[in-house]
Motif scaffolding. Sequence first.
Motif, PDB file in Angstrom:
ATOM      1  N   TYR A  24       0.828  -1.203   0.000  1.00  0.00           N
ATOM      2  CA  TYR A  24       0.000   0.000   0.000  1.00  0.00           C
ATOM      3  C   TYR A  24       0.863   1.254   0.000  1.00  0.00           C
ATOM      4  O   TYR A  24       0.496   2.259  -0.578  1.00  0.00           O
ATOM      5  CB  TYR A  24      -0.951   0.022   1.197  1.00  0.00           C
ATOM      6  CG  TYR A  24      -1.942   1.149   1.082  1.00  0.00           C
ATOM      7  CD1 TYR A  24      -3.079   1.002   0.299  1.00  0.00           C
ATOM      8  CD2 TYR A  24      -1.716   2.373   1.683  1.00  0.00           C
ATOM      9  CE1 TYR A  24      -3.978   2.024   0.151  1.00  0.00           C
ATOM     10  CE2 TYR A  24      -2.613   3.410   1.537  1.00  0.00           C
ATOM     11  CZ  TYR A  24      -3.735   3.232   0.779  1.00  0.00           C
ATOM     12  OH  TYR A  24      -4.613   4.260   0.606  1.00  0.00           O
ATOM     13  N   SER A  25       2.030   1.190   0.617  1.00  0.00           N
ATOM     14  CA  SER A  25       2.884   2.379   0.690  1.00  0.00           C
ATOM     15  C   SER A  25       3.398   2.799  -0.681  1.00  0.00           C
ATOM     16  O   SER A  25       3.821   3.928  -0.860  1.00  0.00           O
ATOM     17  CB  SER A  25       4.053   2.143   1.642  1.00  0.00           C
ATOM     18  OG  SER A  25       4.917   1.159   1.127  1.00  0.00           O
ATOM     19  N   PHE A  26       3.343   1.915  -1.668  1.00  0.00           N
ATOM     20  CA  PHE A  26       3.782   2.252  -3.017  1.00  0.00           C
ATOM     21  C   PHE A  26       2.607   2.574  -3.936  1.00  0.00           C
ATOM     22  O   PHE A  26       2.755   2.597  -5.145  1.00  0.00           O
ATOM     23  CB  PHE A  26       4.618   1.118  -3.614  1.00  0.00           C
ATOM     24  CG  PHE A  26       5.914   0.915  -2.906  1.00  0.00           C
ATOM     25  CD1 PHE A  26       6.919   1.843  -3.016  1.00  0.00           C
ATOM     26  CD2 PHE A  26       6.117  -0.202  -2.112  1.00  0.00           C
ATOM     27  CE1 PHE A  26       8.122   1.671  -2.354  1.00  0.00           C
ATOM     28  CE2 PHE A  26       7.308  -0.383  -1.449  1.00  0.00           C
ATOM     29  CZ  PHE A  26       8.317   0.551  -1.564  1.00  0.00           C
ATOM     30  N   ARG A  27       1.440   2.840  -3.359  1.00  0.00           N
ATOM     31  CA  ARG A  27       0.256   3.100  -4.183  1.00  0.00           C
ATOM     32  C   ARG A  27       0.413   4.366  -5.005  1.00  0.00           C
ATOM     33  O   ARG A  27       0.123   4.393  -6.189  1.00  0.00           O
ATOM     34  CB  ARG A  27      -0.973   3.202  -3.295  1.00  0.00           C
ATOM     35  CG  ARG A  27      -2.217   3.522  -4.092  1.00  0.00           C
ATOM     36  CD  ARG A  27      -3.447   3.545  -3.247  1.00  0.00           C
ATOM     37  NE  ARG A  27      -4.601   3.806  -4.086  1.00  0.00           N
ATOM     38  CZ  ARG A  27      -5.820   3.878  -3.636  1.00  0.00           C
ATOM     39  NH1 ARG A  27      -6.050   3.675  -2.359  1.00  0.00           N
ATOM     40  NH2 ARG A  27      -6.806   4.130  -4.446  1.00  0.00           N
ATOM     41  N   TYR A  57      -1.578  14.286   4.035  1.00  0.00           N
ATOM     42  CA  TYR A  57      -2.035  14.919   2.800  1.00  0.00           C
ATOM     43  C   TYR A  57      -0.876  15.266   1.879  1.00  0.00           C
ATOM     44  O   TYR A  57       0.195  15.659   2.325  1.00  0.00           O
ATOM     45  CB  TYR A  57      -2.829  16.193   3.107  1.00  0.00           C
ATOM     46  CG  TYR A  57      -4.074  15.930   3.898  1.00  0.00           C
ATOM     47  CD1 TYR A  57      -5.225  15.469   3.275  1.00  0.00           C
ATOM     48  CD2 TYR A  57      -4.102  16.119   5.262  1.00  0.00           C
ATOM     49  CE1 TYR A  57      -6.376  15.211   3.996  1.00  0.00           C
ATOM     50  CE2 TYR A  57      -5.248  15.861   6.009  1.00  0.00           C
ATOM     51  CZ  TYR A  57      -6.380  15.408   5.361  1.00  0.00           C
ATOM     52  OH  TYR A  57      -7.519  15.135   6.079  1.00  0.00           O
ATOM     53  N   ILE A  58      -1.144  15.159   0.580  1.00  0.00           N
ATOM     54  CA  ILE A  58      -0.237  15.639  -0.456  1.00  0.00           C
ATOM     55  C   ILE A  58      -1.013  16.694  -1.242  1.00  0.00           C
ATOM     56  O   ILE A  58      -2.130  16.455  -1.682  1.00  0.00           O
ATOM     57  CB  ILE A  58       0.206  14.502  -1.399  1.00  0.00           C
ATOM     58  CG1 ILE A  58       1.021  13.467  -0.636  1.00  0.00           C
ATOM     59  CG2 ILE A  58       1.004  15.059  -2.567  1.00  0.00           C
ATOM     60  CD1 ILE A  58       1.385  12.251  -1.473  1.00  0.00           C
ATOM     61  N   ASN A  70      -5.511  12.556   0.302  1.00  0.00           N
ATOM     62  CA  ASN A  70      -5.333  11.929   1.608  1.00  0.00           C
ATOM     63  C   ASN A  70      -4.781  10.539   1.344  1.00  0.00           C
ATOM     64  O   ASN A  70      -5.453   9.702   0.753  1.00  0.00           O
ATOM     65  CB  ASN A  70      -6.669  11.861   2.348  1.00  0.00           C
ATOM     66  CG  ASN A  70      -6.542  11.279   3.733  1.00  0.00           C
ATOM     67  OD1 ASN A  70      -5.613  10.544   4.031  1.00  0.00           O
ATOM     68  ND2 ASN A  70      -7.486  11.606   4.578  1.00  0.00           N
ATOM     69  N   THR A  71      -3.552  10.270   1.777  1.00  0.00           N
ATOM     70  CA  THR A  71      -2.866   9.032   1.434  1.00  0.00           C
ATOM     71  C   THR A  71      -3.210   7.859   2.340  1.00  0.00           C
ATOM     72  O   THR A  71      -2.718   6.764   2.125  1.00  0.00           O
ATOM     73  CB  THR A  71      -1.342   9.241   1.461  1.00  0.00           C
ATOM     74  OG1 THR A  71      -0.959   9.670   2.766  1.00  0.00           O
ATOM     75  CG2 THR A  71      -0.920  10.256   0.421  1.00  0.00           C
ATOM     76  N   SER A  76      -9.687  10.613   1.199  1.00  0.00           N
ATOM     77  CA  SER A  76     -10.424  11.406   0.216  1.00  0.00           C
ATOM     78  C   SER A  76      -9.481  12.018  -0.823  1.00  0.00           C
ATOM     79  O   SER A  76      -8.275  12.120  -0.606  1.00  0.00           O
ATOM     80  CB  SER A  76     -11.200  12.511   0.919  1.00  0.00           C
ATOM     81  OG  SER A  76     -10.300  13.400   1.548  1.00  0.00           O
ATOM     82  N   VAL A  77     -10.072  12.410  -1.934  1.00  0.00           N
ATOM     83  CA  VAL A  77      -9.367  13.132  -2.988  1.00  0.00           C
ATOM     84  C   VAL A  77     -10.172  14.385  -3.262  1.00  0.00           C
ATOM     85  O   VAL A  77     -11.344  14.317  -3.605  1.00  0.00           O
ATOM     86  CB  VAL A  77      -9.241  12.285  -4.271  1.00  0.00           C
ATOM     87  CG1 VAL A  77      -8.587  13.084  -5.378  1.00  0.00           C
ATOM     88  CG2 VAL A  77      -8.471  11.014  -3.996  1.00  0.00           C
TER      89      VAL A  77
END
Length: 149
Positions: A24-27, A57-58, A70-71, A76-77
């Motif tokens: 998941y960390s490489f999503r 957040y990014i 939101n990672t 959310s996006v």
Amino acid sequence: MSKKYLFYILTFIVTISILGIISYSFRYQWFINSIVDQNHKLGLNRNITGFAADYPYIYTYGDYGILILNTLPNGSVKILPNYKGFTYIDGAYSIDDSSLDRLKNVYGDRLRVYSSIDGFSEDEQLIIDEITNKQPKRFDKNDWLYKSF
């Protein structure tokens, strides 16, 4: 059940959990100046000219507009789209192609499309002003949390 089998079962569960977290960390991945959701092969923003990260957040500013991601799992996006940046196709054929319809299909209720910057919270607006170069940066230029191209 013997302790030996219990140990094997617990080891298996922990291993699967760790592998799930790592995968998941490489999503979300960066390709030069684009951000991509690898799970869905979906371009989220390209030709990014401003970037900030404030866990989880990014924040990006690029061809597709302003994107707040939101990672966390099921995060959310939020997007204030620049409609000229999106391709008008139903679906994405490469990481460079994306559409609002494709984003809606992938993220469903977690996608929030804004029509103006006023829809974002005050804290989000401050970061957006920084990445769009409307306000002075609150991060040092050498800070890994902030990068402007």
